[in-house]
Design an enzyme around this catalytic site. Structure first.
Site, PDB file in Angstrom:
ATOM      1  N   CYS A   9       3.247   1.338  -1.178  1.00 45.22           N
ATOM      2  CA  CYS A   9       3.311  -0.129  -1.255  1.00 45.22           C
ATOM      3  C   CYS A   9       4.786  -0.523  -1.308  1.00 45.22           C
ATOM      4  O   CYS A   9       5.656   0.280  -0.939  1.00 45.22           O
ATOM      5  CB  CYS A   9       2.510  -0.669  -2.437  1.00 45.22           C
ATOM      6  SG  CYS A   9       3.089  -0.138  -4.065  1.00 45.22           S
ATOM      7  N   ASN A  12       5.904   0.269  -5.683  1.00 42.11           N
ATOM      8  CA  ASN A  12       5.313   1.476  -6.313  1.00 42.11           C
ATOM      9  C   ASN A  12       5.080   1.280  -7.812  1.00 42.11           C
ATOM     10  O   ASN A  12       5.152   2.213  -8.591  1.00 42.11           O
ATOM     11  CB  ASN A  12       6.163   2.737  -6.042  1.00 42.11           C
ATOM     12  CG  ASN A  12       5.450   4.055  -6.370  1.00 42.11           C
ATOM     13  OD1 ASN A  12       6.071   5.026  -6.779  1.00 42.11           O
ATOM     14  ND2 ASN A  12       4.161   4.107  -6.198  1.00 42.11           N
ATOM     15  N   CYS A  14       2.463  -1.335  -8.640  1.00 43.35           N
ATOM     16  CA  CYS A  14       1.141  -1.978  -8.751  1.00 43.35           C
ATOM     17  C   CYS A  14       0.104  -1.273  -7.881  1.00 43.35           C
ATOM     18  O   CYS A  14      -0.725  -0.502  -8.368  1.00 43.35           O
ATOM     19  CB  CYS A  14       1.221  -3.464  -8.381  1.00 43.35           C
ATOM     20  SG  CYS A  14       2.194  -4.451  -9.537  1.00 43.35           S
ATOM     21  N   ARG A  15       0.137  -1.530  -6.571  1.00 39.98           N
ATOM     22  CA  ARG A  15      -0.979  -1.105  -5.716  1.00 39.98           C
ATOM     23  C   ARG A  15      -1.026   0.394  -5.468  1.00 39.98           C
ATOM     24  O   ARG A  15      -2.077   1.031  -5.624  1.00 39.98           O
ATOM     25  CB  ARG A  15      -0.916  -1.867  -4.376  1.00 39.98           C
ATOM     26  CG  ARG A  15      -1.169  -3.341  -4.525  1.00 39.98           C
ATOM     27  CD  ARG A  15      -0.739  -4.122  -3.303  1.00 39.98           C
ATOM     28  NE  ARG A  15       0.715  -4.105  -3.152  1.00 39.98           N
ATOM     29  CZ  ARG A  15       1.369  -4.603  -2.122  1.00 39.98           C
ATOM     30  NH1 ARG A  15       0.690  -5.159  -1.135  1.00 39.98           N
ATOM     31  NH2 ARG A  15       2.688  -4.561  -2.066  1.00 39.98           N
ATOM     32  N   SER A  16       0.111   0.987  -5.044  1.00 38.38           N
ATOM     33  CA  SER A  16       0.021   2.414  -4.666  1.00 38.38           C
ATOM     34  C   SER A  16      -0.160   3.353  -5.865  1.00 38.38           C
ATOM     35  O   SER A  16      -0.911   4.331  -5.739  1.00 38.38           O
ATOM     36  CB  SER A  16       1.187   2.842  -3.764  1.00 38.38           C
ATOM     37  OG  SER A  16       2.429   2.757  -4.413  1.00 38.38           O
ATOM     38  N   ASP A 128      -0.651  -8.327  -2.603  1.00 36.94           N
ATOM     39  CA  ASP A 128       0.324  -7.963  -3.641  1.00 36.94           C
ATOM     40  C   ASP A 128       0.016  -8.781  -4.898  1.00 36.94           C
ATOM     41  O   ASP A 128       0.099 -10.006  -4.872  1.00 36.94           O
ATOM     42  CB  ASP A 128       1.719  -8.295  -3.100  1.00 36.94           C
ATOM     43  CG  ASP A 128       2.815  -7.869  -4.054  1.00 36.94           C
ATOM     44  OD1 ASP A 128       2.512  -7.589  -5.226  1.00 36.94           O
ATOM     45  OD2 ASP A 128       3.976  -7.825  -3.614  1.00 36.94           O
TER      46      ASP A 128
HETATM   47  P1  4NP Z   1       3.571  -3.282  -5.480  1.00 36.17           P
HETATM   48  O1  4NP Z   1       3.893  -4.725  -6.114  1.00 36.17           O
HETATM   49  O2  4NP Z   1       4.229  -3.259  -4.127  1.00 36.17           O
HETATM   50  O3  4NP Z   1       2.068  -3.292  -5.369  1.00 36.17           O
HETATM   51  O4  4NP Z   1       4.116  -2.274  -6.441  1.00 36.17           O
HETATM   52  C1  4NP Z   1       5.195  -5.205  -6.275  1.00 36.17           C
HETATM   53  C2  4NP Z   1       5.922  -4.837  -7.372  1.00 36.17           C
HETATM   54  C3  4NP Z   1       7.207  -5.328  -7.560  1.00 36.17           C
HETATM   55  C4  4NP Z   1       7.736  -6.186  -6.626  1.00 36.17           C
HETATM   56  C5  4NP Z   1       7.017  -6.532  -5.508  1.00 36.17           C
HETATM   57  C6  4NP Z   1       5.736  -6.035  -5.326  1.00 36.17           C
HETATM   58  N1  4NP Z   1       9.032  -6.717  -6.822  1.00 36.17           N
HETATM   59  O5  4NP Z   1       9.441  -7.581  -6.038  1.00 36.17           O
HETATM   60  O6  4NP Z   1       9.732  -6.302  -7.754  1.00 36.17           O
END
Ligand code: 4NP
Length: 158
Positions: A9, A12, A14-16, A128
């Site tokens: 993702c 790294n 939340c989703r992955s 997201d």
């Molecule tokens: P992820 O979510 O891609 O599912 O881990 C996010 C976590 C942090 C951020 C963006 C998306 N960020 O902008 O810090």
């Protein structure tokens, strides 16, 4: 042969990492954990070394799933190590494919959107949840569980 699967993702956190934990949980239930190596990574490097977002960990824990991994950024070496790289959204897919262009050997990995394995949704991207409300984390887990069950069925057939 051990199957090596990497979820990707953006951050790294939340989703992955949730996808990694959902797959590990399913593999343990099926006593298949020795046949797989599972990991996750972000296309971005802002959160390297951090545990997953506490909201994501809490939502997963309520389903009996522990998210334990720490964030890392995808590296070129992942393309010659993992059999399958599964992305969460179109932007991750584009970023992974852009990085792949820098590889000067042939890749081992097949790169696919994770939701191409989902059976109970029309969505093609895992949204997201980072800037949304708490219900976003449950929606992510529903999508991940659906897609990962579909993935295991496909792997079983192959
Ligand atoms: P992820 O979510 O891609 O599912 O881990 C996010 C976590 C942090 C951020 C963006 C998306 N960020 O902008 O810090």
């Amino acid at each position: 042969m051990i199957k090596k699967i990497l979820f990707v993702c953006l951050g790294n956190i939340c989703r992955s990492p949730a996808a990694e934990a959902v797959l590990l949980n399913r593999l343990k239930q099926k006593k298949l954990e020795n046949q797989y190596e599972v990991d996750s990574a972000g296309t971005g490097g802002w959160h390297i070394g951090r545990l997953a977002d506490s909201r994501m960990r809490m939502a997963a824990k309520q389903r009996g799933i522990e998210i334990e991994s720490k964030a890392r950024q995808i590296a070129l070496s992942d393309f010659t190590y993992f059999d399958l790289i599964l992305t969460m959204d179109d932007s991750n897919l584009a970023d992974v494919n852009a990085l792949l262009k820098e590889l000067d050997t042939s890749p081992k990995s097949k790169i696919k959107p994770l939701l191409s394995y989902a059976r109970n949704t029309q969505l093609i991207e895992v949204p997201d949840p980072y800037y949304g409300g708490d219900s976003g984390f449950d929606q992510v887990l529903d999508l991940l569980e659906d897609a990962i069950d579909g993935l295991l069925i496909e792997i079983d057939k192959s």
